[in-house]
Design a protein around this motif. Structure first.
Motif, PDB file in Angstrom:
ATOM      1  N   ALA A  45       0.695  -1.315  -0.009  1.00 51.51           N
ATOM      2  CA  ALA A  45      -0.174   0.056   0.121  1.00 51.51           C
ATOM      3  C   ALA A  45       0.815   1.376  -0.042  1.00 51.51           C
ATOM      4  O   ALA A  45       0.251   2.280  -0.122  1.00 51.51           O
ATOM      5  CB  ALA A  45      -0.872   0.015   1.111  1.00 51.51           C
ATOM      6  N   VAL A  46       1.995   1.162   0.239  1.00 51.66           N
ATOM      7  CA  VAL A  46       2.969   2.365   0.241  1.00 51.66           C
ATOM      8  C   VAL A  46       2.759   3.109  -1.099  1.00 51.66           C
ATOM      9  O   VAL A  46       3.163   4.147  -1.074  1.00 51.66           O
ATOM     10  CB  VAL A  46       4.251   2.223   0.754  1.00 51.66           C
ATOM     11  CG1 VAL A  46       4.417   1.788   2.170  1.00 51.66           C
ATOM     12  CG2 VAL A  46       5.160   1.092  -0.081  1.00 51.66           C
ATOM     13  N   GLU A  47       2.624   2.189  -1.971  1.00 52.36           N
ATOM     14  CA  GLU A  47       2.514   2.890  -3.669  1.00 52.36           C
ATOM     15  C   GLU A  47       1.446   3.947  -3.759  1.00 52.36           C
ATOM     16  O   GLU A  47       1.593   4.971  -4.504  1.00 52.36           O
ATOM     17  CB  GLU A  47       2.425   1.749  -4.427  1.00 52.36           C
ATOM     18  CG  GLU A  47       1.174   0.995  -4.543  1.00 52.36           C
ATOM     19  CD  GLU A  47       0.901   0.104  -5.609  1.00 52.36           C
ATOM     20  OE1 GLU A  47       1.921  -0.703  -6.376  1.00 52.36           O
ATOM     21  OE2 GLU A  47      -0.236  -0.314  -5.674  1.00 52.36           O
ATOM     22  N   LEU A  48       0.522   3.782  -2.624  1.00 51.99           N
ATOM     23  CA  LEU A  48      -0.593   4.637  -2.722  1.00 51.99           C
ATOM     24  C   LEU A  48      -0.095   6.090  -2.251  1.00 51.99           C
ATOM     25  O   LEU A  48      -0.982   7.072  -2.304  1.00 51.99           O
ATOM     26  CB  LEU A  48      -1.822   4.353  -1.901  1.00 51.99           C
ATOM     27  CG  LEU A  48      -2.305   2.773  -2.492  1.00 51.99           C
ATOM     28  CD1 LEU A  48      -3.308   2.479  -1.509  1.00 51.99           C
ATOM     29  CD2 LEU A  48      -2.718   3.005  -3.995  1.00 51.99           C
ATOM     30  N   GLY A  49       0.929   6.004  -1.645  1.00 53.30           N
ATOM     31  CA  GLY A  49       1.493   7.413  -1.086  1.00 53.30           C
ATOM     32  C   GLY A  49       2.311   8.400  -1.945  1.00 53.30           C
ATOM     33  O   GLY A  49       2.571   9.448  -1.886  1.00 53.30           O
ATOM     34  N   LYS A  50       2.235   7.785  -3.095  1.00 53.50           N
ATOM     35  CA  LYS A  50       2.937   8.689  -4.406  1.00 53.50           C
ATOM     36  C   LYS A  50       1.684   9.557  -4.857  1.00 53.50           C
ATOM     37  O   LYS A  50       0.432   9.257  -4.824  1.00 53.50           O
ATOM     38  CB  LYS A  50       3.285   7.731  -5.383  1.00 53.50           C
ATOM     39  CG  LYS A  50       4.490   7.004  -4.893  1.00 53.50           C
ATOM     40  CD  LYS A  50       4.844   5.872  -6.008  1.00 53.50           C
ATOM     41  CE  LYS A  50       5.054   6.269  -7.434  1.00 53.50           C
ATOM     42  NZ  LYS A  50       5.403   5.217  -8.416  1.00 53.50           N
ATOM     43  N   PRO A  51       1.869  10.863  -5.329  1.00 51.62           N
ATOM     44  CA  PRO A  51       1.053  11.841  -5.649  1.00 51.62           C
ATOM     45  C   PRO A  51       0.242  11.292  -6.817  1.00 51.62           C
ATOM     46  O   PRO A  51       1.008  10.537  -7.864  1.00 51.62           O
ATOM     47  CB  PRO A  51       1.827  13.026  -6.094  1.00 51.62           C
ATOM     48  CG  PRO A  51       3.057  12.880  -5.297  1.00 51.62           C
ATOM     49  CD  PRO A  51       3.364  11.411  -5.196  1.00 51.62           C
ATOM     50  N   GLY A  52      -1.070  11.033  -6.845  1.00 49.46           N
ATOM     51  CA  GLY A  52      -1.926  10.622  -7.922  1.00 49.46           C
ATOM     52  C   GLY A  52      -2.042   9.177  -8.222  1.00 49.46           C
ATOM     53  O   GLY A  52      -2.863   8.686  -8.972  1.00 49.46           O
ATOM     54  N   ALA A  53      -1.280   8.505  -6.983  1.00 48.43           N
ATOM     55  CA  ALA A  53      -1.585   7.063  -7.229  1.00 48.43           C
ATOM     56  C   ALA A  53      -2.792   6.453  -7.221  1.00 48.43           C
ATOM     57  O   ALA A  53      -3.180   5.339  -7.526  1.00 48.43           O
ATOM     58  CB  ALA A  53      -0.750   6.447  -6.201  1.00 48.43           C
ATOM     59  N   VAL A  54      -3.800   7.039  -6.378  1.00 42.63           N
ATOM     60  CA  VAL A  54      -5.211   6.414  -6.652  1.00 42.63           C
ATOM     61  C   VAL A  54      -6.221   7.000  -7.683  1.00 42.63           C
ATOM     62  O   VAL A  54      -7.196   6.529  -7.791  1.00 42.63           O
ATOM     63  CB  VAL A  54      -5.989   6.880  -5.134  1.00 42.63           C
ATOM     64  CG1 VAL A  54      -5.133   6.257  -4.044  1.00 42.63           C
ATOM     65  CG2 VAL A  54      -6.064   8.304  -4.936  1.00 42.63           C
ATOM     66  N   ALA A  55      -5.551   7.590  -8.482  1.00 41.70           N
ATOM     67  CA  ALA A  55      -6.493   7.962  -9.820  1.00 41.70           C
ATOM     68  C   ALA A  55      -6.872   6.892 -10.503  1.00 41.70           C
ATOM     69  O   ALA A  55      -6.271   5.755 -10.787  1.00 41.70           O
ATOM     70  CB  ALA A  55      -5.656   8.819 -10.806  1.00 41.70           C
ATOM     71  N   GLY A  56      -8.020   6.926 -10.862  1.00 40.40           N
ATOM     72  CA  GLY A  56      -8.702   5.760 -11.705  1.00 40.40           C
ATOM     73  C   GLY A  56      -9.192   4.620 -10.897  1.00 40.40           C
ATOM     74  O   GLY A  56      -9.736   3.558 -11.427  1.00 40.40           O
ATOM     75  N   MET A  57      -8.914   4.496  -9.548  1.00 37.90           N
ATOM     76  CA  MET A  57      -9.194   3.424  -8.908  1.00 37.90           C
ATOM     77  C   MET A  57     -10.596   3.671  -8.405  1.00 37.90           C
ATOM     78  O   MET A  57     -11.294   4.439  -7.503  1.00 37.90           O
ATOM     79  CB  MET A  57      -8.634   3.263  -7.575  1.00 37.90           C
ATOM     80  CG  MET A  57      -6.992   2.753  -7.635  1.00 37.90           C
ATOM     81  SD  MET A  57      -6.253   2.781  -6.031  1.00 37.90           S
ATOM     82  CE  MET A  57      -6.756   1.107  -5.395  1.00 37.90           C
ATOM     83  N   LYS A  93      11.406   6.182  -2.139  1.00 36.10           N
ATOM     84  CA  LYS A  93      12.159   7.147  -1.315  1.00 36.10           C
ATOM     85  C   LYS A  93      10.990   8.358  -0.807  1.00 36.10           C
ATOM     86  O   LYS A  93       9.925   8.371  -1.448  1.00 36.10           O
ATOM     87  CB  LYS A  93      13.333   7.841  -2.199  1.00 36.10           C
ATOM     88  CG  LYS A  93      14.388   6.956  -2.774  1.00 36.10           C
ATOM     89  CD  LYS A  93      15.367   7.717  -3.439  1.00 36.10           C
ATOM     90  CE  LYS A  93      14.810   7.704  -4.753  1.00 36.10           C
ATOM     91  NZ  LYS A  93      15.417   8.283  -5.940  1.00 36.10           N
ATOM     92  N   ALA A  94      11.507   8.827   0.300  1.00 29.35           N
ATOM     93  CA  ALA A  94      10.782  10.036   0.760  1.00 29.35           C
ATOM     94  C   ALA A  94      10.098  11.137  -0.240  1.00 29.35           C
ATOM     95  O   ALA A  94       8.844  11.499  -0.332  1.00 29.35           O
ATOM     96  CB  ALA A  94      11.277  10.776   1.870  1.00 29.35           C
ATOM     97  N   GLU A  95      10.925  11.206  -1.240  1.00 28.36           N
ATOM     98  CA  GLU A  95      10.879  12.350  -2.088  1.00 28.36           C
ATOM     99  C   GLU A  95       9.807  12.013  -3.237  1.00 28.36           C
ATOM    100  O   GLU A  95       9.306  12.787  -4.047  1.00 28.36           O
ATOM    101  CB  GLU A  95      12.069  12.975  -2.644  1.00 28.36           C
ATOM    102  CG  GLU A  95      12.822  11.967  -3.351  1.00 28.36           C
ATOM    103  CD  GLU A  95      14.141  11.523  -2.323  1.00 28.36           C
ATOM    104  OE1 GLU A  95      15.054  10.981  -2.801  1.00 28.36           O
ATOM    105  OE2 GLU A  95      13.887  11.705  -1.019  1.00 28.36           O
ATOM    106  N   ASP A  96       9.483  10.569  -3.178  1.00 27.95           N
ATOM    107  CA  ASP A  96       8.364   9.981  -4.139  1.00 27.95           C
ATOM    108  C   ASP A  96       7.238  10.397  -3.619  1.00 27.95           C
ATOM    109  O   ASP A  96       6.027  10.034  -4.213  1.00 27.95           O
ATOM    110  CB  ASP A  96       8.800   8.509  -4.331  1.00 27.95           C
ATOM    111  CG  ASP A  96      10.018   8.082  -5.054  1.00 27.95           C
ATOM    112  OD1 ASP A  96      10.446   8.974  -5.660  1.00 27.95           O
ATOM    113  OD2 ASP A  96      10.583   7.062  -4.675  1.00 27.95           O
ATOM    114  N   MET A  97       7.070  10.410  -2.274  1.00 33.08           N
ATOM    115  CA  MET A  97       5.816  10.543  -1.670  1.00 33.08           C
ATOM    116  C   MET A  97       4.964  12.016  -1.712  1.00 33.08           C
ATOM    117  O   MET A  97       5.622  12.838  -1.716  1.00 33.08           O
ATOM    118  CB  MET A  97       6.006  10.101  -0.161  1.00 33.08           C
ATOM    119  CG  MET A  97       6.528   8.588  -0.016  1.00 33.08           C
ATOM    120  SD  MET A  97       5.267   7.374  -0.817  1.00 33.08           S
ATOM    121  CE  MET A  97       6.301   6.618  -1.902  1.00 33.08           C
ATOM    122  N   ASP A  98       3.697  11.970  -1.237  1.00 29.83           N
ATOM    123  CA  ASP A  98       2.977  13.002  -1.477  1.00 29.83           C
ATOM    124  C   ASP A  98       3.585  13.772  -0.074  1.00 29.83           C
ATOM    125  O   ASP A  98       3.626  13.239   0.911  1.00 29.83           O
ATOM    126  CB  ASP A  98       1.436  12.768  -1.079  1.00 29.83           C
ATOM    127  CG  ASP A  98       0.574  13.969  -1.460  1.00 29.83           C
ATOM    128  OD1 ASP A  98       0.726  14.842  -0.591  1.00 29.83           O
ATOM    129  OD2 ASP A  98      -0.330  13.939  -2.394  1.00 29.83           O
TER     130      ASP A  98
END
Length: 123
Positions: A45-57, A93-98
């Motif tokens: 679920a950490v992948e959902l921390g990226k900006p825009g990761a939930v788009a289209g779900m 990495k932290a910089e990948d996250m929202d």
């Protein structure tokens, strides 16, 4: 990270939109009922921390799309926390996250769970 009344841990990411949708739905409803809430993104679920990761779900009615749920959740004051170890393990990495989300440690997860009045583990 500050304690909240309700904590949901989410382990699945885009590969299981049903579980993600249920977690976000319950967290929004906790806020609507006047409780404070934290969603903890762990494992995949950490992948959902990226900006825009939930788009289209969107799993369809009667559920709202996750992108709308997330917007409501944040607008109502909900917090999102990302397991730092899980993030690193998944090559992020932290910089990948929202930047609105907190990166937390295992002891932080325990503190949030033990201090919550209620929790939901979506595994």
């Amino acid at each position: 990270m500050h304690q909240t009344d309700f904590v949901a841990t989410v382990f699945d990411g885009r590969s299981n939109p049903n579980k993600v949708t249920v977690a976000f739905t319950m967290a929004v409803n906790a806020l609507r009922k006047g409780h404070s809430a934290t969603l903890i993104l762990m494992v995949e679920a950490v992948e959902l921390g990226k900006p825009g990761a939930v788009a289209g779900m969107d799993i369809g009615q009667p559920f709202e799309p996750v992108e709308q749920l997330l917007a409501q959740y944040l607008e109502l004051g909900g917090r999102v926390a990302i397991c730092g170890s899980c993030m690193l393990h998944n090559g992020l990495k932290a910089e990948d996250m929202d930047s609105r989300y907190a990166i937390i440690t295992a002891p932080d997860v325990i503190d949030l769970l033990m201090g919550a009045r209620g929790s939901l583990q979506i595994t």
